[in-house]
Design a protein around this motif. Structure first.
Motif, mmCIF file in Angstrom:
data_model
loop_
_atom_site.group_PDB
_atom_site.id
_atom_site.type_symbol
_atom_site.label_atom_id
_atom_site.label_comp_id
_atom_site.label_asym_id
_atom_site.label_seq_id
_atom_site.Cartn_x
_atom_site.Cartn_y
_atom_site.Cartn_z
ATOM 1 N N PHE A 269 0.819 -1.207 0.000
ATOM 2 C CA PHE A 269 0.000 0.000 0.000
ATOM 3 C C PHE A 269 0.858 1.265 0.000
ATOM 4 O O PHE A 269 0.461 2.288 -0.579
ATOM 5 C CB PHE A 269 -0.940 0.016 1.210
ATOM 6 C CG PHE A 269 -2.214 -0.744 0.987
ATOM 7 C CD1 PHE A 269 -3.221 -0.224 0.204
ATOM 8 C CD2 PHE A 269 -2.404 -1.994 1.561
ATOM 9 C CE1 PHE A 269 -4.407 -0.911 -0.011
ATOM 10 C CE2 PHE A 269 -3.585 -2.704 1.369
ATOM 11 C CZ PHE A 269 -4.585 -2.162 0.575
ATOM 12 N N HIS A 270 2.024 1.211 0.633
ATOM 13 C CA HIS A 270 2.891 2.393 0.678
ATOM 14 C C HIS A 270 3.391 2.776 -0.711
ATOM 15 O O HIS A 270 3.793 3.921 -0.930
ATOM 16 C CB HIS A 270 4.078 2.159 1.616
ATOM 17 C CG HIS A 270 3.693 2.153 3.067
ATOM 18 N ND1 HIS A 270 3.132 3.254 3.686
ATOM 19 C CD2 HIS A 270 3.785 1.178 4.014
ATOM 20 C CE1 HIS A 270 2.891 2.961 4.967
ATOM 21 N NE2 HIS A 270 3.280 1.715 5.186
ATOM 22 N N GLN A 325 -4.528 1.474 11.552
ATOM 23 C CA GLN A 325 -4.141 0.336 12.395
ATOM 24 C C GLN A 325 -5.057 0.217 13.609
ATOM 25 O O GLN A 325 -5.451 -0.884 14.009
ATOM 26 C CB GLN A 325 -2.688 0.493 12.850
ATOM 27 C CG GLN A 325 -2.183 -0.669 13.701
ATOM 28 C CD GLN A 325 -0.703 -0.570 14.009
ATOM 29 O OE1 GLN A 325 0.033 0.145 13.345
ATOM 30 N NE2 GLN A 325 -0.258 -1.295 15.031
ATOM 31 N N GLU A 326 -5.420 1.359 14.174
ATOM 32 C CA GLU A 326 -6.340 1.347 15.326
ATOM 33 C C GLU A 326 -7.711 0.819 14.906
ATOM 34 O O GLU A 326 -8.366 0.081 15.652
ATOM 35 C CB GLU A 326 -6.459 2.757 15.889
ATOM 36 C CG GLU A 326 -7.328 2.837 17.141
ATOM 37 C CD GLU A 326 -7.383 4.248 17.719
ATOM 38 O OE1 GLU A 326 -8.276 4.501 18.546
ATOM 39 O OE2 GLU A 326 -6.550 5.084 17.330
ATOM 40 N N LEU A 327 -8.141 1.161 13.717
ATOM 41 C CA LEU A 327 -9.445 0.720 13.215
ATOM 42 C C LEU A 327 -9.462 -0.790 12.968
ATOM 43 O O LEU A 327 -10.407 -1.483 13.380
ATOM 44 C CB LEU A 327 -9.779 1.454 11.910
ATOM 45 C CG LEU A 327 -11.052 1.016 11.183
ATOM 46 C CD1 LEU A 327 -12.291 1.462 11.966
ATOM 47 C CD2 LEU A 327 -11.085 1.581 9.767
ATOM 48 N N THR A 328 -8.445 -1.302 12.286
ATOM 49 C CA THR A 328 -8.433 -2.707 11.871
ATOM 50 C C THR A 328 -7.839 -3.644 12.917
ATOM 51 O O THR A 328 -8.070 -4.852 12.864
ATOM 52 C CB THR A 328 -7.643 -2.866 10.566
ATOM 53 O OG1 THR A 328 -6.274 -2.450 10.787
ATOM 54 C CG2 THR A 328 -8.256 -2.032 9.452
ATOM 55 N N GLY A 329 -7.060 -3.078 13.840
ATOM 56 C CA GLY A 329 -6.389 -3.928 14.826
ATOM 57 C C GLY A 329 -5.210 -4.677 14.243
ATOM 58 O O GLY A 329 -4.748 -5.667 14.826
ATOM 59 N N MET A 330 -4.725 -4.218 13.084
ATOM 60 C CA MET A 330 -3.574 -4.884 12.468
ATOM 61 C C MET A 330 -2.719 -3.863 11.729
ATOM 62 O O MET A 330 -3.195 -2.796 11.337
ATOM 63 C CB MET A 330 -4.037 -5.981 11.508
ATOM 64 C CG MET A 330 -4.915 -5.495 10.356
ATOM 65 S SD MET A 330 -5.508 -6.829 9.281
ATOM 66 C CE MET A 330 -6.885 -7.469 10.256
ATOM 67 N N GLU A 331 -1.448 -4.186 11.571
ATOM 68 C CA GLU A 331 -0.552 -3.322 10.820
ATOM 69 C C GLU A 331 -0.904 -3.402 9.338
ATOM 70 O O GLU A 331 -1.553 -4.347 8.888
ATOM 71 C CB GLU A 331 0.904 -3.713 11.060
ATOM 72 C CG GLU A 331 1.344 -3.496 12.516
ATOM 73 C CD GLU A 331 2.823 -3.779 12.719
ATOM 74 O OE1 GLU A 331 3.478 -4.264 11.757
ATOM 75 O OE2 GLU A 331 3.323 -3.522 13.831
ATOM 76 N N ILE A 332 -0.438 -2.420 8.580
ATOM 77 C CA ILE A 332 -0.823 -2.321 7.174
ATOM 78 C C ILE A 332 -0.401 -3.557 6.380
ATOM 79 O O ILE A 332 -1.105 -3.987 5.455
ATOM 80 C CB ILE A 332 -0.241 -1.029 6.538
ATOM 81 C CG1 ILE A 332 -0.802 -0.822 5.127
ATOM 82 C CG2 ILE A 332 1.277 -1.055 6.541
ATOM 83 C CD1 ILE A 332 -2.282 -0.619 5.065
ATOM 84 N N GLU A 333 0.738 -4.169 6.738
ATOM 85 C CA GLU A 333 1.201 -5.363 6.023
ATOM 86 C C GLU A 333 0.225 -6.518 6.205
ATOM 87 O O GLU A 333 -0.068 -7.252 5.251
ATOM 88 C CB GLU A 333 2.604 -5.764 6.494
ATOM 89 C CG GLU A 333 3.715 -4.800 6.130
ATOM 90 C CD GLU A 333 3.748 -3.572 7.028
ATOM 91 O OE1 GLU A 333 4.433 -2.592 6.666
ATOM 92 O OE2 GLU A 333 3.073 -3.576 8.085
ATOM 93 N N GLU A 334 -0.305 -6.670 7.416
ATOM 94 C CA GLU A 334 -1.258 -7.751 7.673
ATOM 95 C C GLU A 334 -2.585 -7.464 6.970
ATOM 96 O O GLU A 334 -3.206 -8.368 6.384
ATOM 97 C CB GLU A 334 -1.486 -7.900 9.177
ATOM 98 C CG GLU A 334 -2.386 -9.078 9.537
ATOM 99 C CD GLU A 334 -2.611 -9.224 11.032
ATOM 100 O OE1 GLU A 334 -3.432 -10.100 11.417
ATOM 101 O OE2 GLU A 334 -1.997 -8.481 11.819
ATOM 102 N N PHE A 335 -3.023 -6.210 7.018
ATOM 103 C CA PHE A 335 -4.253 -5.828 6.314
ATOM 104 C C PHE A 335 -4.110 -6.109 4.817
ATOM 105 O O PHE A 335 -5.032 -6.631 4.169
ATOM 106 C CB PHE A 335 -4.546 -4.348 6.551
ATOM 107 C CG PHE A 335 -5.726 -3.829 5.782
ATOM 108 C CD1 PHE A 335 -7.026 -4.205 6.098
ATOM 109 C CD2 PHE A 335 -5.529 -2.960 4.702
ATOM 110 C CE1 PHE A 335 -8.109 -3.729 5.377
ATOM 111 C CE2 PHE A 335 -6.614 -2.479 3.976
ATOM 112 C CZ PHE A 335 -7.901 -2.865 4.318
#
Length: 511
Positions: A269-270, A325-335
């Protein structure tokens, strides 16, 4: 008095040289314009050096200039001319680099550059009108489309207000283009259907495009996002481009229906954060818009839409990713590695239902098939519902329930999404089995829509279809039916089969 005359003459020379540089540079391509500019700037540099020398030594006599004040005026002349030449060169280079057309006249270049900064049309001879705070530029042929654009924006006003809550969203300009060639030439981008310019708050589109609603709402989202940033004193570059583009597709009512999710490629995503990175990432094998939209669709499926305004309030890109990250509970890589899974399961479940309905139809378990199709029409998006409706129509036709098929079709036409309306009006060929006059009426309605939406169907074929329907409804029904059958103007195979059987009985020896 003599000094005033000298200054006045210098001012006239400045005006003349500025206009001359404009004509000379704007009549050249990129390289030619830069070479002419270099000559003018060299002259400016010589004059500047001479003025400095005169101020320091008081020994230079040029154009009868003798005092420090006069040399200072010469210095101002040189600096002013160099600024004017620089701006003209920048404008010419910008247009040449963007449009990549060496045949543009200087007036066209000036208009194109002005249209990127000010709210003036990029095309000549356009009319102008204002409606509900929006300024429209249009040709005589495209004036009819102003009303439908205005109606859609008014209809979606509450939707956009729920996300952006803009206090004053007046100031938008929408410019109509007759074709994609004009759109691409003015934007310098290839393969586009529309674009929004942040410099002058203008949306450019082809109003006859069959997907005009999607294009308009996508670009209007960019406009609203731009205003949101300004009203909240936020940088327009703080939000990653993938989120901005994904949100624009979401509010334009895109659908995962169009994607084979198991084949969608996903990248970091970055690498989609900036506009330049986003454009560079696009290739035959990767569609950045697909990843962007599907990411938003996944987030909405898991968290609703309430998070969107909160994400837009992020002050920096880093803060945006922290909020995500706060919304999904996961770092961007995991999302990134997991966001498609839920959408894939939903698509697989939908496909399984269509397959179940198909198997039930083949096994003549019609009630079971209809129940499944009704569920699809109620539970999924507009594209799934549209496909389910067509399958259900064939289900009715296969059973000989022509009246039921027609009632269902007429109801859909009445409440139709414009995107499907032409197809559904032409499906009214079913009326040939019950009320041929209705087929003619719907065919004429389809022709009008087709003309206004950019000839989605071949206009000549629609003319033939209407001619055949008219014969069927006049004193020469046999000729009309022969025209329909011989030229294959009836498309649904179930209607063709039933109509052929009826014609053989009704007009023995003719068919």
């Amino acid at each position: 008095m003599k000094k005033i005359m000298k200054y006045f003459i210098l001012f006239l020379i400045l005006i003349a040289m500025s206009f001359g540089s404009y004509l000379l540079i704007f009549n050249q391509g990129l390289l030619g314009g830069l070479m002419i500019a270099a000559v003018f700037l060299l002259i400016c540099m010589v004059l500047f050096i001479m003025s400095v020398y005169g101020i320091l030594t008081q020994r230079l006599e040029f154009m009868s200039l003798r005092s420090t004040g006069e040399y200072t005026v010469l210095m101002i002349f040189a600096v002013s001319l160099s600024i004017v030449v620089g701006l003209i060169t920048f404008a010419n280079s910008y247009v040449e680099y963007t449009v990549k057309d060496n045949n543009l006249a200087y007036e066209e270049k000036a208009r194109l550059f002005a249209s990127t900064v000010f709210q003036v049309p990029s095309q000549k001879e356009l009319s102008k009108t204002e409606k509900n705070g929006v300024t429209y530029f249009y040709s005589q042929e495209s004036e009819q489309h102003v009303e439908k654009i205005d109606e859609l924006l008014q209809e979606k006003e509450d939707l956009f207000d729920s996300y952006f809550a803009i206090e004053n969203d007046e100031g938008l300009t929408i410019e109509f283009h007759e074709n994609y060639k004009s759109l691409e030439a003015n934007s310098g981008m290839e393969g586009i259907a529309g674009y929004y310019s942040t410099y002058n708050r203008t949306i450019h589109l082809v109003p006859e495009d069959i997907m005009w609603e999607v294009i308009l709402l996508h670009e209007y989202t960019h406009y609203q996002s731009h205003l949101f940033s300004e009203e909240n004193h936020l940088s327009i570059n703080r939000i990653p481009v993938w989120f901005e583009e994904g949100l624009a597709d979401f509010l334009a009512e895109d659908s995962s229906y169009w994607y084979e999710l198991e084949n969608v490629k996903v990248i970091d995503f970055h690498n989609l954060d900036s506009a330049m990175e986003f454009e560079r990432a696009a290739s035959r094998n990767f569609n950045p818009y697909a990843q962007s939209y599907l990411a938003i669709q996944s987030l909405v499926g898991d968290h609703g839409t309430e998070f969107i305004p909160e994400m837009l309030e992020s002050k920096t890109t880093n803060e945006f990713y922290e909020n995500l990250q706060e919304l999904t509970g996961m770092e961007i890589e995991e999302f990134q590695n997991t966001f498609l899974r839920g959408l894939e399961k939903e698509q697989q479940a939908r496909n399984a239902k269509f397959e179940r309905a198909s198997v039930a139809i083949e096994s003549k378990r019609y009630a079971e098939a209809e129940e499944t199709l009704n569920e699809l029409m109620e539970s999924y998006d507009i594209y799934d519902a549209d496909e389910a409706h067509w399958v259900r129509t064939d289900l009715y036709l296969e059973q000989g329930f022509y009246g039921k098929a027609i009632v269902s079709l007429e109801k859909k036409i009445k409440n139709d999404n414009e995107e499907f309306k032409i197809d559904d009006l032409l499906l009214a060929e079913i009326q040939l089995l019950v009320n041929p006059q209705k087929s003619l009426v719907h065919a004429k309605e389809a022709q009008v829509l087709n003309d206004s939406q950019g000839d989605y169907y071949d206009p000549a074929e629609l003319e033939l279809l209407i001619e055949a329907y008219q014969k069927v409804n006049d004193s020469n029904p046999v000729g009309g039916y022969k025209m329909l059958m011989d030229q294959e103007l009836v498309w649904n195979p179930l209607v063709v089969e039933e109509l052929n059987n009826r014609l053989k009985k009704q007009y023995a020896g003719e068919f």
